[in-house]
Design a protein around this motif. Structure first.
Motif, PDB file in Angstrom:
ATOM      1  N   ASP A 195     -13.573 128.370  22.034  1.00 10.83           N
ATOM      2  CA  ASP A 195     -12.124 128.230  22.274  1.00 10.83           C
ATOM      3  C   ASP A 195     -11.759 126.759  22.352  1.00 10.83           C
ATOM      4  O   ASP A 195     -10.750 126.319  21.792  1.00 10.83           O
ATOM      5  CB  ASP A 195     -11.744 128.772  23.674  1.00 10.83           C
ATOM      6  CG  ASP A 195     -11.511 130.255  23.670  1.00 10.83           C
ATOM      7  OD1 ASP A 195     -11.534 130.846  22.576  1.00 10.83           O
ATOM      8  OD2 ASP A 195     -11.320 130.812  24.772  1.00 10.83           O
ATOM      9  N   THR A 196     -12.589 126.003  23.093  1.00 12.40           N
ATOM     10  CA  THR A 196     -12.330 124.572  23.233  1.00 12.40           C
ATOM     11  C   THR A 196     -12.432 123.884  21.870  1.00 12.40           C
ATOM     12  O   THR A 196     -11.595 123.045  21.522  1.00 12.40           O
ATOM     13  CB  THR A 196     -13.312 123.941  24.251  1.00 12.40           C
ATOM     14  OG1 THR A 196     -13.274 124.708  25.449  1.00 12.40           O
ATOM     15  CG2 THR A 196     -12.962 122.508  24.564  1.00 12.40           C
ATOM     16  N   VAL A 197     -13.450 124.275  21.101  1.00 10.68           N
ATOM     17  CA  VAL A 197     -13.635 123.694  19.763  1.00 10.68           C
ATOM     18  C   VAL A 197     -12.402 123.987  18.898  1.00 10.68           C
ATOM     19  O   VAL A 197     -11.852 123.101  18.231  1.00 10.68           O
ATOM     20  CB  VAL A 197     -14.924 124.275  19.112  1.00 10.68           C
ATOM     21  CG1 VAL A 197     -14.997 123.961  17.629  1.00 10.68           C
ATOM     22  CG2 VAL A 197     -16.165 123.738  19.825  1.00 10.68           C
ATOM     23  N   ALA A 198     -11.942 125.255  18.945  1.00 13.66           N
ATOM     24  CA  ALA A 198     -10.771 125.635  18.137  1.00 13.66           C
ATOM     25  C   ALA A 198      -9.530 124.870  18.605  1.00 13.66           C
ATOM     26  O   ALA A 198      -8.730 124.406  17.782  1.00 13.66           O
ATOM     27  CB  ALA A 198     -10.544 127.140  18.216  1.00 13.66           C
ATOM     28  N   ALA A 199      -9.407 124.701  19.933  1.00 17.05           N
ATOM     29  CA  ALA A 199      -8.235 123.981  20.459  1.00 17.05           C
ATOM     30  C   ALA A 199      -8.230 122.529  19.954  1.00 17.05           C
ATOM     31  O   ALA A 199      -7.178 121.991  19.582  1.00 17.05           O
ATOM     32  CB  ALA A 199      -8.243 124.015  21.989  1.00 17.05           C
ATOM     33  N   LEU A 200      -9.408 121.915  19.903  1.00 20.08           N
ATOM     34  CA  LEU A 200      -9.496 120.534  19.392  1.00 20.08           C
ATOM     35  C   LEU A 200      -9.089 120.492  17.919  1.00 20.08           C
ATOM     36  O   LEU A 200      -8.312 119.628  17.499  1.00 20.08           O
ATOM     37  CB  LEU A 200     -10.930 120.001  19.541  1.00 20.08           C
ATOM     38  CG  LEU A 200     -11.398 119.643  20.954  1.00 20.08           C
ATOM     39  CD1 LEU A 200     -12.893 119.308  20.942  1.00 20.08           C
ATOM     40  CD2 LEU A 200     -10.611 118.453  21.516  1.00 20.08           C
ATOM     41  N   ALA A 201      -9.607 121.450  17.142  1.00 22.64           N
ATOM     42  CA  ALA A 201      -9.302 121.461  15.703  1.00 22.64           C
ATOM     43  C   ALA A 201      -7.807 121.702  15.459  1.00 22.64           C
ATOM     44  O   ALA A 201      -7.192 121.028  14.629  1.00 22.64           O
ATOM     45  CB  ALA A 201     -10.146 122.524  15.003  1.00 22.64           C
ATOM     46  N   TRP A 202      -7.227 122.646  16.203  1.00 18.57           N
ATOM     47  CA  TRP A 202      -5.775 122.922  16.069  1.00 18.57           C
ATOM     48  C   TRP A 202      -4.984 121.647  16.321  1.00 18.57           C
ATOM     49  O   TRP A 202      -4.078 121.298  15.573  1.00 18.57           O
ATOM     50  CB  TRP A 202      -5.320 123.935  17.139  1.00 18.57           C
ATOM     51  CG  TRP A 202      -5.444 125.382  16.776  1.00 18.57           C
ATOM     52  CD1 TRP A 202      -6.287 126.282  17.352  1.00 18.57           C
ATOM     53  CD2 TRP A 202      -4.691 126.122  15.788  1.00 18.57           C
ATOM     54  NE1 TRP A 202      -6.133 127.524  16.791  1.00 18.57           N
ATOM     55  CE2 TRP A 202      -5.148 127.456  15.824  1.00 18.57           C
ATOM     56  CE3 TRP A 202      -3.686 125.781  14.880  1.00 18.57           C
ATOM     57  CZ2 TRP A 202      -4.646 128.449  15.001  1.00 18.57           C
ATOM     58  CZ3 TRP A 202      -3.183 126.767  14.056  1.00 18.57           C
ATOM     59  CH2 TRP A 202      -3.661 128.085  14.118  1.00 18.57           C
ATOM     60  N   THR A 203      -5.336 120.955  17.418  1.00 19.26           N
ATOM     61  CA  THR A 203      -4.536 119.804  17.821  1.00 19.26           C
ATOM     62  C   THR A 203      -4.696 118.649  16.837  1.00 19.26           C
ATOM     63  O   THR A 203      -3.721 117.985  16.484  1.00 19.26           O
ATOM     64  CB  THR A 203      -4.947 119.353  19.246  1.00 19.26           C
ATOM     65  OG1 THR A 203      -5.100 120.518  20.048  1.00 19.26           O
ATOM     66  CG2 THR A 203      -3.918 118.449  19.871  1.00 19.26           C
ATOM     67  N   ILE A 204      -5.931 118.439  16.381  1.00 16.89           N
ATOM     68  CA  ILE A 204      -6.158 117.333  15.447  1.00 16.89           C
ATOM     69  C   ILE A 204      -5.624 117.712  14.052  1.00 16.89           C
ATOM     70  O   ILE A 204      -5.276 116.856  13.251  1.00 16.89           O
ATOM     71  CB  ILE A 204      -7.669 116.975  15.402  1.00 16.89           C
ATOM     72  CG1 ILE A 204      -8.126 116.468  16.775  1.00 16.89           C
ATOM     73  CG2 ILE A 204      -7.981 115.942  14.330  1.00 16.89           C
ATOM     74  CD1 ILE A 204      -9.627 116.313  16.931  1.00 16.89           C
ATOM     75  N   GLY A 205      -5.573 119.017  13.803  1.00 13.44           N
ATOM     76  CA  GLY A 205      -5.107 119.478  12.492  1.00 13.44           C
ATOM     77  C   GLY A 205      -6.213 119.474  11.459  1.00 13.44           C
ATOM     78  O   GLY A 205      -5.979 119.249  10.272  1.00 13.44           O
ATOM     79  N   CYS A 206      -7.441 119.690  11.933  1.00 15.09           N
ATOM     80  CA  CYS A 206      -8.560 119.710  10.984  1.00 15.09           C
ATOM     81  C   CYS A 206      -9.277 121.054  11.081  1.00 15.09           C
ATOM     82  O   CYS A 206      -8.896 121.910  11.865  1.00 15.09           O
ATOM     83  CB  CYS A 206      -9.525 118.572  11.285  1.00 15.09           C
ATOM     84  SG  CYS A 206     -10.352 118.743  12.879  1.00 15.09           S
ATOM     85  N   ASP A 207     -10.303 121.203  10.275  1.00 15.02           N
ATOM     86  CA  ASP A 207     -11.129 122.397  10.337  1.00 15.02           C
ATOM     87  C   ASP A 207     -12.178 122.201  11.436  1.00 15.02           C
ATOM     88  O   ASP A 207     -12.544 121.056  11.745  1.00 15.02           O
ATOM     89  CB  ASP A 207     -11.811 122.560   8.966  1.00 15.02           C
ATOM     90  CG  ASP A 207     -12.449 123.921   8.796  1.00 15.02           C
ATOM     91  OD1 ASP A 207     -12.541 124.659   9.794  1.00 15.02           O
ATOM     92  OD2 ASP A 207     -12.857 124.230   7.659  1.00 15.02           O
ATOM     93  N   THR A 208     -12.681 123.306  11.991  1.00 14.17           N
ATOM     94  CA  THR A 208     -13.714 123.180  13.029  1.00 14.17           C
ATOM     95  C   THR A 208     -14.962 122.465  12.489  1.00 14.17           C
ATOM     96  O   THR A 208     -15.647 121.768  13.229  1.00 14.17           O
ATOM     97  CB  THR A 208     -14.120 124.561  13.589  1.00 14.17           C
ATOM     98  OG1 THR A 208     -14.345 125.449  12.491  1.00 14.17           O
ATOM     99  CG2 THR A 208     -13.037 125.154  14.480  1.00 14.17           C
ATOM    100  N   SER A 209     -15.214 122.641  11.192  1.00 14.71           N
ATOM    101  CA  SER A 209     -16.408 122.016  10.604  1.00 14.71           C
ATOM    102  C   SER A 209     -16.257 120.498  10.471  1.00 14.71           C
ATOM    103  O   SER A 209     -17.233 119.810  10.194  1.00 14.71           O
ATOM    104  CB  SER A 209     -16.685 122.630   9.233  1.00 14.71           C
ATOM    105  OG  SER A 209     -15.580 122.380   8.391  1.00 14.71           O
TER     106      SER A 209
END
Ligand code: XCC
Length: 639
Positions: free
Chosen positions: A537-551
Motif C-alpha cells: 500500500d505504501t509502495v503504491a501510495a508513493l507511485a501514485w503521488t510521484i506519478g510513476c509505475d511501482t517498478s
C-alpha cells in the motif's frame, strides 16, 4: 530442577534463546537446528527442484543420464511446476485467513457475535473508497463489506478483482493487462494453477511461472489486502507503541497463555475477557499476579501493533519471537496454555508441551495435532470459548505451581527487549508531518536513498537463524536505505534491539539526519508477514503521488531467510509489482537454467521485476543499492 548443561554451538543470535536452547538440548529435546543437522546430507536432486512425485510411475529424479521423467516431463517443467505448487499453497493460506476474517466481520454485522469493531472509521473509509453509500448503519456496512470480500475471493479467472481495479497504479494495470496477468479471484486462480500442475497438462515452464505471477496478484488484491483491512477494523488500526520482545517477557508469577500463529482476532477477545474482574480474581485466588497473553510469531507482531490503543494493555505480555524459537517458549517451563491458530505451529510442540507441562489447544479447523484438544474459534461462541480457555489456563497455572518437579529454564526476573512497534502507512505518514510529499522530498534530496522491505521468515539453512536478516539490515541502513520489516524478520530485529531509535547511530549520515529530524528509527516494523499487504500500500501510495509505475521506484523487496509457501506467494506478488526481490536461501530452482534465468533476468521484460539470488547479504546489499541508484535516475531524483 537442575540440569547439567551440554555445551552447544550458539545458533540463535540472542543470548536468551541460546540459553533456553542449551537447556532444552541438555534435557533430551531436539529443536529445528538439531533436526536440520540430522537431515544432512539432503538430496541434491530435490534441492535443485528436479524431483517429481506426482504420478505412480515416479518418483522421477532428473539427471544427465535421465533427462526426462517417465511421463516425458523435462527438468524445466518439473522445477516450474514444483515452484508453482508452493505459490498456490501460499495464496490459498492467505486467502483462507482472509475468508475467516470476512466471516467473522459478517457475524458481527449480523449481531451474532459479541466481538466489537474497534475501528469503525476504517470500515466507513473503505466503503466510501468502494463508492458505496457509507451513511448506512455500520453493522449493515460490515455485512456488505464482508460479502464483497467473500465475493471477490470467489470470482472467476476472467473476472478481474475490483480491489485491483480500484487500488492498483494505472501504469501497472496496463502492464498486467497487456501481459495477461490481470488476475481474477484467488479461488479460481488457485484452481487453475493446481490444474496446470497436474501430470501431463502444462508443458511450458514460462507459462507456469506467469501463472504464479497471477497468483501473486490474487494473493495481494484479496488475500493480503482483505486480511490487513479487516484486522484493522476488528482489532483497531495500529498506533506507535513501545513494546517488549523475546522470551524474557515471560513472567513466572502470572497465568501465562501464548497465542501462536497468524490470526489474532480470537486472542484479542480472550484478552478482553481476561481483563474482567471474575477472571482476574480467579487468577489471584489461584496465587497468580494476574493473567498474561503473549503473542508469538506474526500473531505477536499484530497484537503488539494494536496494543498501543490501550485495549487490555495490562493483559498483553509481549511479543515472544520468531518461529525457530517457538519450541523454546515452551521449554522455559513457564507456559500454562499454548494456542495454535494457523501456520507456523511445528509438530514437535506436542512433545515439548508434554515434557514441560504446557497444555496445547488448536483454535482453527485447519490446525490439527493428534492428542491435542481443539476449540475451533467461532465468532458466535467467542465468549464461551474464551471463558473455557481462561479457566483451563488458570487450572494449568495451579498445576505448575504445585508441581515441585517442574522443569523451569527461565529465571523469573528475566526481561524482554524494548522495541517500537505499530508502524503502518498511516503512522509513517504521521511521523513525516502527515504529508507523503515530505517523505518524497527527503527521497529526492537523497537523504532517504531508497526503501527496502525486509520481510518473511527466519531459516536455519546455512546456520542463519536471523544472521542474514541482521547483516542485510545493517548494510542497508548504513547506505541510507530505510528498512521496513515484517514477519519473523521483525522478530529478529526486535530480539536484537534493532527496532529502536538507538539504531539511528548505525545509519548512514544522511538517513541519520532524517531519523533525527522526524524522530523515526531507520528500521520500522509493519508487523506480520501478512502486513506485506500494507507495505505494498505504501509502495503504491508513493507511485501514485510521484506519478510513476511501482517498478520505477527506488525500492526493493528482500526475503533474506525465506522458509515457507506464503513467502513464495508474496515473492510473486512483489515480482508482479515490478520490484527487485532478493531471495535467500535460493528456492529449489537451480536445476533449471531456463526457469532461473527467467526469474532472475528475463522477467524484467514482463513486469520490470526480477529475483535476486545471492548467498552473501553484503553482496546482496551492494546489488540492491545499485538497483536503487538506477531507479533514482529513472524517476529523475538524480541526474
Ligand atoms: Fe512463519 Fe509468519 Fe514465516 Fe514467521 S514469517 S516463519 S510464516 S510466522 Ni511470515
Amino acid at each position: 530442577m537442575q540440569t547439567k548443561l551440554s555445551v552447544i554451538k550458539k545458533r540463535h543470535q540472542d543470548t536468551q534463546s541460546h540459553e533456553i536452547h542449551q537447556a532444552a538440548v541438555s534435557q533430551g529435546m531436539s529443536t529445528v537446528f538439531e533436526r536440520f543437522e540430522a537431515q544432512q546430507p539432503q538430496c541434491g536432486t530435490c534441492k535443485k527442484g528436479l524431483s517429481c512425485q506426482l504420478c505412480s510411475d515416479g518418483p522421477c529424479r532428473i539427471s544427465a543420464k535421465a533427462p526426462l521423467g517417465v511421463c516425458g516431463a523435462s527438468g524445466d517443467v518439473i522445477v516450474a511446476r514444483n515452484l508453482l505448487q508452493l505459490a498456490a499453497i501460499g495464496t490459498a493460506a492467505n486467502t483462507y485467513q482472509c475468508s475467516n476474517l470476512a466471516n467473522t466481520l459478517k457475524a458481527i454485522g449480523n449481531g451474532r457475535s459479541p466481538l466489537k469493531l474497534r475501528d469503525e472509521g476504517k470500515l466507513l473509509r473503505m466503503c466510501q473508497g468502494l463508492g458505496w453509500d457509507h451513511t448506512k448503519p455500520v453493522k449493515e456496512l460490515a455485512v456488505q463489506f464482508a460479502d464483497f470480500i467473500l465475493n471477490e475471493i470467489g470470482k472467476q479467472s476472467s473476472e478481474p478483482m475490483t480491489l485491483m481495479d480500484l487500488f492498483a497504479v494505472n501504469k501497472r494495470k496496463e502492464v498486467w493487462k497487456e501481459k495477461g496477468l490481470y488476475a481474477g479471484g484467488p479461488s479460481a486462480e488457485v484452481l487453475t494453477a493446481l490444474t496446470k500442475c497436474m501430470t501431463n497438462i502444462s508443458n511450458d515452464p514460462i507459462d507456469l511461472m506467469n501463472t504464479a505471477l497471477r497468483l501473486g496478484l490474487a494473493n495481494e488484491y484479496v488475500g493480503l489486502w482483505g486480511i490487513t483491512v479487516i484486522q484493522d477494523i476488528l482489532l483497531g488500526t495500529p498506533e506507535l507503541v513501545k513494546g517488549d520482545a523475546n522470551i524474557g517477557c515471560l513472567d513466572g508469577e502470572t497465568v501465562n497463555i501464548i497465542s501462536n500463529g497468524h490470526q489474532p482476532v480470537f486472542a484479542g477477545h480472550i484478552m478482553e475477557m481476561a481483563s474482567r474482574v471474575e477472571f482476574q480474581s480467579a487468577a489471584k485466588k489461584a496465587g497468580a499476579k494476574g493473567i498474561k497473553l503473549y503473542g508469538s510469531l506474526c500473531e505477536g507482531q499484530q497484537l503488539m501493533n494494536v496494543s498501543g490503543q490501550g485495549h487490555n494493555k495490562e493483559i498483553f505480555g509481549g511479543q515472544l519471537g520468531n518461529w525457530i524459537q517457538e519450541e523454546l517458549f515452551i521449554a522455559t517451563g513457564l507456559v500454562d496454555l499454548f494456542l495454535m491458530d494457523l501456520n507456523c505451529s511445528v509438530p514437535t510442540l506436542k512433545s515439548f508441551a508434554d515434557k514441560y507441562g504446557t497444555k496445547l489447544i488448536s483454535t482453527d479447523p485447519v490446525v490439527r495435532f493428534t492428542g491435542v484438544e481443539a476449540i475451533d474459534f467461532n465468532p458466535e461462541k467467542a465468549d464461551e470459548q474464551a471463558e473455557r480457555i481462561l479457566k483451563e489456563a488458570i487450572e494449568q497455572f495451579k498445576k505448575r505451581k504445585a508441581d515441585k518437579t517442574r522443569v523451569i529454564n527461565l529465571q523469573t526476573e528475566s526481561k524482554g527487549v524494548e522495541c517500537i512497534a505499530g508502524y503502518t502507512t498511516e503512522t509513517v505518514l504521521t511521523m513525516f508531518g502527515n504529508s507523503i510529499y515530505t517523505y518524497i522530498d527527503e527521497m529526492k534530496k537523497g537523504n532517504i536513498k531508497g526503501a527496502v522491505a525486509v520481510a518473511g521468515c527466519t531459516n536455519v539453512r546455512r546456520d542463519q537463524g536471523g544472521k542474514s536478516i541482521h547483516r542485510l539490515t545493517l548494510e542497508l541502513i548504513k547506505r541510507d536505505i530505510m528498512v521496513i520489516g515484517a514477519g519473523c524478520c521483525s522478530s529478529t530485529h526486535q530480539n536484537l534491539g534493532m527496532s529502536t531509535k538507538e539504531m539511528t547511530k548505525e545509519a548512514g549520515k544522511k538517513l541519520r539526519s532524517v531519523c533525527e529530524k522526524y524522530d523515526v528509527p531507520p528500521v520500522v516494523s509493519y508487523g506480520s508477514c501478512t502486513d506485506v499487504g500494507k507495505i505494498l500500500d505504501t509502495v503504491a501510495a508513493l507511485a501514485w503521488t510521484i506519478g510513476c509505475d511501482t517498478s520505477d521506484l527506488p525500492v526493493a523487496a528482500a526475503v533474506p531467510e525465506y522458509m515457507e509457501q506464503k513467502a513464495i506467494a508474496d515473492i510473486f506478488t512483489a515480482l508482479a509489482f515490478g520490484l527487485l526481490t532478493y531471495v535467500s536461501p535460493e528456492p529449489m530452482i537451480s536445476g533449471s537454467s531456463l526457469v532461473t534465468k527467467y526469474l532472475t533476468e528475463d522477467m524484467v521484460n514482463l513486469t520490470g521485476g526480477r529475483m535476486l539470488l545471492q548467498e552473501d547479504p553484503v553482496k546482496a546489499a551492494d546489488e540492491i543499492e545499485a538497483h536503487i541508484i538506477t531507479k533514482r535516475k529513472v524517476i529523475g531524483f538524480d541526474a
